[in-house]
Design a protein around this motif. Structure first.
Motif, PDB file in Angstrom:
ATOM      1  N   UNK A   1       0.810  -1.215   0.000  1.00 28.39           N
ATOM      2  CA  UNK A   1       0.000   0.000   0.000  1.00 28.39           C
ATOM      3  C   UNK A   1       0.847   1.269   0.000  1.00 28.39           C
TER       4      UNK A   1
ATOM      5  N   UNK B   1       0.487   6.867  -6.524  1.00 29.51           N
ATOM      6  CA  UNK B   1      -0.832   7.380  -6.180  1.00 29.51           C
ATOM      7  C   UNK B   1      -1.927   6.722  -7.030  1.00 29.51           C
TER       8      UNK B   1
ATOM      9  N   UNK C   1      -3.044   3.709  -5.378  1.00 28.99           N
ATOM     10  CA  UNK C   1      -3.824   4.048  -4.179  1.00 28.99           C
ATOM     11  C   UNK C   1      -5.273   4.350  -4.530  1.00 28.99           C
TER      12      UNK C   1
ATOM     13  N   UNK D   1     -10.288   1.884  11.998  1.00 24.77           N
ATOM     14  CA  UNK D   1     -10.374   3.200  12.620  1.00 24.77           C
ATOM     15  C   UNK D   1     -11.225   4.161  11.827  1.00 24.77           C
TER      16      UNK D   1
ATOM     17  N   UNK E   1     -16.431  11.107   2.790  1.00 24.39           N
ATOM     18  CA  UNK E   1     -15.070  11.648   2.941  1.00 24.39           C
ATOM     19  C   UNK E   1     -14.032  10.665   2.407  1.00 24.39           C
TER      20      UNK E   1
ATOM     21  N   UNK F   1     -10.354   9.212  -2.411  1.00 23.33           N
ATOM     22  CA  UNK F   1      -9.977   8.381  -3.553  1.00 23.33           C
ATOM     23  C   UNK F   1     -10.348   9.045  -4.871  1.00 23.33           C
TER      24      UNK F   1
ATOM     25  N   UNK G   1      -5.833  17.474  -5.293  1.00 20.95           N
ATOM     26  CA  UNK G   1      -7.221  17.167  -4.942  1.00 20.95           C
ATOM     27  C   UNK G   1      -7.346  16.573  -3.539  1.00 20.95           C
ATOM     28  N   UNK G   2      -6.392  15.699  -3.183  1.00 20.80           N
ATOM     29  CA  UNK G   2      -6.471  15.027  -1.891  1.00 20.80           C
ATOM     30  C   UNK G   2      -6.230  16.008  -0.744  1.00 20.80           C
TER      31      UNK G   2
ATOM     32  N   UNK H   1      -9.356  17.862  -0.252  1.00 22.48           N
ATOM     33  CA  UNK H   1     -10.366  17.066   0.466  1.00 22.48           C
ATOM     34  C   UNK H   1     -10.095  17.077   1.968  1.00 22.48           C
ATOM     35  N   UNK H   2      -8.823  16.846   2.336  1.00 22.98           N
ATOM     36  CA  UNK H   2      -8.465  16.866   3.760  1.00 22.98           C
ATOM     37  C   UNK H   2      -8.722  18.258   4.335  1.00 22.98           C
TER      38      UNK H   2
ATOM     39  N   UNK I   1     -12.348  18.905   5.022  1.00 21.01           N
ATOM     40  CA  UNK I   1     -12.840  18.227   6.210  1.00 21.01           C
ATOM     41  C   UNK I   1     -12.413  18.946   7.479  1.00 21.01           C
TER      42      UNK I   1
ATOM     43  N   UNK J   1     -14.496  22.065   7.885  1.00 25.31           N
ATOM     44  CA  UNK J   1     -15.866  21.735   8.277  1.00 25.31           C
ATOM     45  C   UNK J   1     -15.891  21.253   9.724  1.00 25.31           C
TER      46      UNK J   1
ATOM     47  N   UNK K   1      -7.084   5.570  12.480  1.00 25.12           N
ATOM     48  CA  UNK K   1      -7.660   6.100  11.243  1.00 25.12           C
ATOM     49  C   UNK K   1      -6.547   6.272  10.228  1.00 25.12           C
TER      50      UNK K   1
ATOM     51  N   UNK L   1      -5.975   3.841   7.315  1.00 17.35           N
ATOM     52  CA  UNK L   1      -6.939   3.977   6.223  1.00 17.35           C
ATOM     53  C   UNK L   1      -6.607   5.221   5.394  1.00 17.35           C
ATOM     54  N   UNK L   2      -6.291   6.302   6.112  1.00 14.18           N
ATOM     55  CA  UNK L   2      -5.965   7.551   5.413  1.00 14.18           C
ATOM     56  C   UNK L   2      -4.757   7.352   4.504  1.00 14.18           C
ATOM     57  N   UNK L   3      -3.736   6.671   5.060  1.00 14.30           N
ATOM     58  CA  UNK L   3      -2.499   6.519   4.297  1.00 14.30           C
ATOM     59  C   UNK L   3      -2.649   5.558   3.122  1.00 14.30           C
ATOM     60  N   UNK L   4      -3.747   4.779   3.117  1.00 19.02           N
ATOM     61  CA  UNK L   4      -3.961   3.941   1.934  1.00 19.02           C
ATOM     62  C   UNK L   4      -4.561   4.762   0.800  1.00 19.02           C
ATOM     63  N   UNK L   5      -4.983   5.997   1.118  1.00 22.89           N
ATOM     64  CA  UNK L   5      -5.552   6.860   0.084  1.00 22.89           C
ATOM     65  C   UNK L   5      -4.662   8.044  -0.250  1.00 22.89           C
ATOM     66  N   UNK L   6      -4.011   8.597   0.761  1.00 28.42           N
ATOM     67  CA  UNK L   6      -3.204   9.801   0.542  1.00 28.42           C
ATOM     68  C   UNK L   6      -1.821   9.595   1.148  1.00 28.42           C
ATOM     69  N   UNK L   7      -0.866  10.367   0.667  1.00 29.40           N
ATOM     70  CA  UNK L   7       0.466  10.284   1.271  1.00 29.40           C
ATOM     71  C   UNK L   7       0.460  11.084   2.560  1.00 29.40           C
TER      72      UNK L   7
END
Lengths: 306, 420
Positions: free
Chosen positions: A50, A69, A72, A83, A96, A101, B5-6, B9-10, B13, B16, B227, B230-236
């Motif tokens: 990952x 990326x 990913x 989590x 979110x 993604x 984009x990522x 998004x962060x 959030x 908000x 968390x 999960x976050x790191x599987x989507x963003x660096x």
């Protein structure tokens, strides 16, 4: 064609070699089972796949190119340690993680509702995650993994914490994703699930890859030399018999591994000669569970003698 | 690309999550209430002090002085409902007896004190004050010039001075503060800027610590609730850190802008007319510069707080690890407090160019004295360089720290993360 190639991955933490030169390929259209005991190195391998951990050595290739990326975005990852933001509302959480993604908009919101309905959670979409039961939180977590319709699914112990009904629901979903052509990598220590769902298996033990191939091949390979026995009497003498490679005893059950295939007639003769009451004698069949136990067991014996 | 984009998004959030949170709304409202509360409390304490009755006997053996004092001191404007002055003429040889007789009255606080003007006062201006608490500076300040005037009138009475001459002699000198600005203007100065300087340094100190601690908690939450994986599987981790810092910093900036609205209204409109003593001689430019400085400071410190948060996986350990950061905020704050009394002291001058220090010290200096624009620009350049360097280091610590669980790492290990 191998879509995803794991090449010579190694990772150490201090003096501990968590993953030691592991290579395997995940072919197209496969449900790939990554099995092994706790602490064997599965999660570390997945984290390197990952891009969460940087490997000390080796690389992960997607269609021949190093993953980044792009990978990913195509992957849905359900980590072993779950989590979510506790104060965030369920639907907001789903949207979110999908947005991270790159999936946003009305359609994703519709899909999210569809999944919530499927898991019986539609009326909880406005609840805070912390107000949900542990099992329901697990379901929400699973939806975050698949909502953006990923091409790859990496599921680390997906069944932990689920009741039998939801386990069935999840199993069916995984089968459906398999039919849709998604590539699923499943890490589990539940061998019956791995056996039911996977068509490829890789087993990691102490950071090393000790088994790798299609489930059918592996089973055929092992089954030909394998005999499962239910008996009464003392069969420890088999340890001294030349054609027996390995003997695993458990109450009045035994898994006997022969050195050559097709020796079951001779073994049966030997048992009768030694006044052993044979209640059940199964040749040429083996469960993944048995393979796992005998492989992991072998390893712990050798550890004991070290 | 640092912004993608990522990151957005962060960022969304974070905005908000923070902007709509109860704690944001409460703090935004509470801080001004708190600040005004301090002022109101001080005023209350001062007026409360004023209610206490003060009963003073003034004695002298000179009839004229006594009657003159009686005239001036019994003016209701002077007694303010709390002072009672009784002027008495006591013959020289009875003074000791008079004091003896009133000793018990003083001890029982029936009389606050006795002011005794001996005859020698006409030559050496020495007077005596007898009381249970004789160091009553407030009383001395109140009566000093009045008594001086009585003595002077008596002294000049037979010196053949005109009324104007006498009035001049009785008049005290009066200080009028003027500020010399870089435009060579000379303007009358009130207390307003001292208040603003105090306000600036306090708000910087307070919100850097408050928002920084929030950031740290949020990182720890993501870490302990797992968390982060999960976050790191989507963003660096870099995307995540950038989005979090920017989101939190923008929230902080909005909050600060809300706090400064009253100052902005006062300097740019005539809705509120302040008394001359409180006129603010700062421009909208100064306010904008302050906000810019605050934003840079926030980004800098948020990077540090996030890095510290990523090292630890619980609040208690993090509280211990945070003290070097607290020092970086507190020391400049105390230096800034010193500026309020003397804007150009050399420590303040130097600190306003030292990385981290300048974030708090320079705006305070700029509010209370005229600092050349090039100095402010230099300070901002220093801040920007510091911000960049901190971000690079923080990102390295954050990246490794996020996935580090279990025992507390040693500082030497953290140093190794920096090298990777």
């Amino acid at each position: 064609m191998a879509l995803l190639e794991i090449k010579n991955l190694s990772k150490s933490f201090g003096n501990l070699k968590a993953v030691d030169d592991v290579s395997f390929t995940v072919p197209e259209g496969s449900v790939f089972g990554l099995i092994g005991r706790n602490g064997a190195g599965k999660t570390t391998t997945i984290r390197m796949m990952m891009n969460i951990y940087l490997p000390d050595n080796g690389e992960v290739l997607l269609e021949g190119a190093k993953i980044g990326q792009d990978f990913r975005n195509k992957v849905g990852y359900l980590p072993e340690e779950r989590g979510l933001y506790k104060k965030m509302k369920v639907l907001d959480t789903l949207l979110y993680f999908a947005a991270l993604k790159g999936s946003e908009g009305k359609q994703i919101e519709k899909d999210a509702i569809t999944y919530l309905k499927m898991f019986n959670l539609e009326d909880r979409k406005g609840s805070k995650v912390e107000d949900l039961s542990k099992g329901n939180q697990q379901k929400v977590q699973f939806i975050t993994t698949v909502l953006h319709n990923p091409q790859f699914l990496i599921l680390d112990e997906p069944f932990s914490g689920l009741d039998p009904i939801n386990t069935d629901l999840l199993t069916n979903l995984i089968m459906k994703f398999k039919e849709e052509g998604k590539i699923i990598i499943l890490s589990t220590h539940l061998m019956d699930f791995a056996e039911r769902l996977c068509n490829h298996i890789a087993m990691i033990e102490k950071g090393k890859l000790i088994l790798n191939g299609s489930l059918n091949e592996i089973k055929a390979n092992w089954a030909a030399k394998n005999i499962t026995l239910e008996y009464s009497g003392d069969i420890s003498f088999l340890n001294n018999i030349d054609m027996v490679d390995n003997l695993t005893l458990n109450n009045n059950n035994a898994i006997i591994k022969m050195k050559q295939p097709n020796l079951e007639q001779e073994l049966l003769k030997l048992l009768v000669q030694n006044d052993i009451n044979v209640h059940k004698f199964i040749a040429n069949d083996i469960s993944l569970h048995e393979i796992f136990v005998s492989l992991a067991g072998e390893n712990s014996t050798s550890e004991g003698s070290n | 690309m640092l912004i993608n984009r990522r990151v957005i998004t962060v960022f969304n959030r974070e905005i908000k999550d923070k902007l709509l949170s109860k704690s944001f709304i409460i703090m935004t409202l509470l801080v001004p209430v708190f600040l005004f509360g301090i002022l109101a409390f001080q005023t209350f304490v001062m007026t409360f002090e004023g209610k206490e009755k003060v009963n003073i006997h003034v004695i002298s053996s000179n009839d004229k002085i006594t009657s003159e004092i009686s005239n001036i001191f019994n003016d209701p404007k002077f007694t303010e409902d709390r002072y009672t002055f009784k002027a008495l003429t006591i013959p020289k040889d009875s003074v000791a007896k008079y004091l003896e007789a009133n000793k018990s009255n003083i001890l029982e606080e029936k009389i606050t004190g006795i002011i005794f003007l001996p005859d020698s006062v006409m030559s050496n201006k020495e007077i005596k004050y007898y009381s249970k608490n004789p160091n009553n500076l407030k009383l001395f300040d109140k009566v000093r010039s009045k008594i001086n005037n009585v003595i002077l009138s008596e002294y000049f009475k037979d010196k053949n001075l005109s009324k104007a001459q006498l009035e001049f002699a009785l008049k005290n000198v009066n200080f009028n503060p003027y500020r010399i600005t870089k435009e060579q203007d000379i303007r009358k100065e009130g207390y307003g800027n001292t208040v603003v300087a105090f306000l600036f340094s306090f708000l910087l100190y307070f919100s850097l610590i408050m928002i920084g601690t929030q950031m740290m908690r949020s990182v720890i939450e993501e870490k302990t609730n797992r968390i982060v994986e999960v976050l790191l599987s989507s963003v660096s981790s870099l995307d995540l850190l950038t989005g979090k810092i920017l989101g939190t910093a923008v929230t902080g900036l909005i909050q600060m802008a809300i706090w400064l609205i009253p100052v902005f209204v006062v300097i740019s409109t005539s809705i509120f007319v302040l008394p001359e003593d409180f006129i603010l001689s700062i421009s909208i430019g100064t306010l904008l510069a302050f906000l810019l400085n605050y934003f840079i400071g926030l980004v800098t410190f948020l990077g540090l707080f996030a890095a510290v948060g990523s090292i630890f996986d619980n609040d208690q350990d993090a509280q211990q690890g945070i003290w070097p950061l607290m020092m970086l905020i507190m020391i400049p704050f105390f230096i800034a407090m010193g500026i309020v009394s003397n804007p150009e002291n050399s420590i303040a001058r130097i600190t306003s160019f030292v990385p981290f220090g300048s974030i708090i010290v320079m705006p305070t200096r700029a509010a209370s004295a005229d600092v050349p624009v090039f100095q402010i620009i230099i300070a901002n350049i220093i801040n920007l360089i510091t911000m960049g360097a901190v971000f690079v280091l923080a990102a390295k610590i954050y990246k490794t720290g996020l996935l580090f669980t279990g025992k507390k790492p040693k500082w030497s290990e953290v140093a190794k993360w920096l090298k990777s």
